[in-house]
Motif scaffolding. Structure first.
Motif: not given
Length: 274
Positions: A32, A36, A43, A64, A138
């Motif tokens: 991920c 990000h 990003t 994110i 997140e």
């Protein structure tokens, strides 16, 4: 801007580890965090990035940071939850090109991460715990403490006269009609190019992006076609508001937008290196 929500520290630590784990991709090359980067602006470094399958990404990578505060996720707003978005990213053949089941299988082959899952969830890795751990991390990616937030909280010296002038323009010209709320955007859909064309790539209707940390997340628009805030502000004013801005108005608006940069873990969000 609120502080990050309270979370189980074991689930939070597990989610952070998974966010950077390349076993979440089919060939073990992507995590991920590959797109990000939470050490910079949340990003990617540039728009024209190659996807997992070698094709060109159709959308600029959204940050994110503060994503949990938006009412939908992605430019097209086609996900309502972080869990649904994470699962889609895993299964997208152009991105992670795998499946939740395959990821769970790889994680269950690692005794150390199985131990971490058992400590956090009371069981070995499975679909729900994997997606929950990612979403828990997140949800912590909130960036409070911008100078604008400090000004809203009563610190009158947090903004300069020029920045306050930009804020007044932002409100009086109508930018605030779409970019409002705690995330300064992210809570409605809008058509691009009301009075004149804004971008050439579809779709015509997108989820309005948040302007938080916007000074750090160039390029702009869903196709990454605007390189600077100055260019973006001029194009938005013309296409969405039917206004031609003076250089002074552009400078004032950009000055205000630069006050929206917050802090992650006490450190100001910064632009990714070129």
């Amino acid at each position: 801007m609120p502080e990050p929500p309270a979370a189980d520290p074991l689930k939070l630590a597990l989610g952070e580890r998974l966010f950077a784990d390349t076993r979440l991709s089919n060939d073990g090359k992507l995590a991920c965090s590959s797109c990000h980067d939470i050490n910079t602006n949340g990003t990617g470094r540039e728009y024209a990035m190659a996807r997992h399958d070698g094709s060109k990404a159709p959308f600029d990578t959204l940050t994110i940071f503060n994503a949990p505060l938006s009412f939908r996720l992605n430019w097209e707003g086609n996900f309502r939850t972080l869990e649904a978005q994470a699962e889609s990213s895993l299964e997208n053949p152009a991105n992670m090109a795998t499946s939740v089941e395959d990821v769970v299988g790889r994680l269950n082959a690692d005794p150390e991460i199985v131990r971490q899952f058992r400590a956090a969830y009371g069981r070995a890795p499975d679909r729900s715990s994997l997606l929950d751990a990612l979403a828990t991390f997140e949800k912590s990616l909130i960036t409070p403490g911008s100078r604008f937030d400090r000004w809203l909280a009563g610190e009158t010296s947090a903004l300069s006269a020029a920045e306050l002038h930009g804020y007044e323009i932002f409100k009086s010209f109508g930018c605030v009609s779409c970019h409002q709320g705690v995330n300064v955007g992210g809570n409605l859909f809008q058509r691009q190019g009301i009075f004149r064309p804004l971008v050439h790539a579809k779709p015509d209707v997108v989820r309005v992006p948040s302007l938080r940390n916007v000074a750090t997340t160039a390029p702009y628009f869903h196709d990454g076609s605007a390189a600077t805030l100055q260019e973006t502000v001029r194009k938005m004013a013309a296409a969405q508001l039917d206004r031609s801005l003076t250089d002074d108005q552009v400078s004032a608006l950009v000055a205000f937008l630069q006050t929206l940069t917050g802090n992650y873990r006490g450190i100001p969000v910064k632009a990714a290196p070129p």
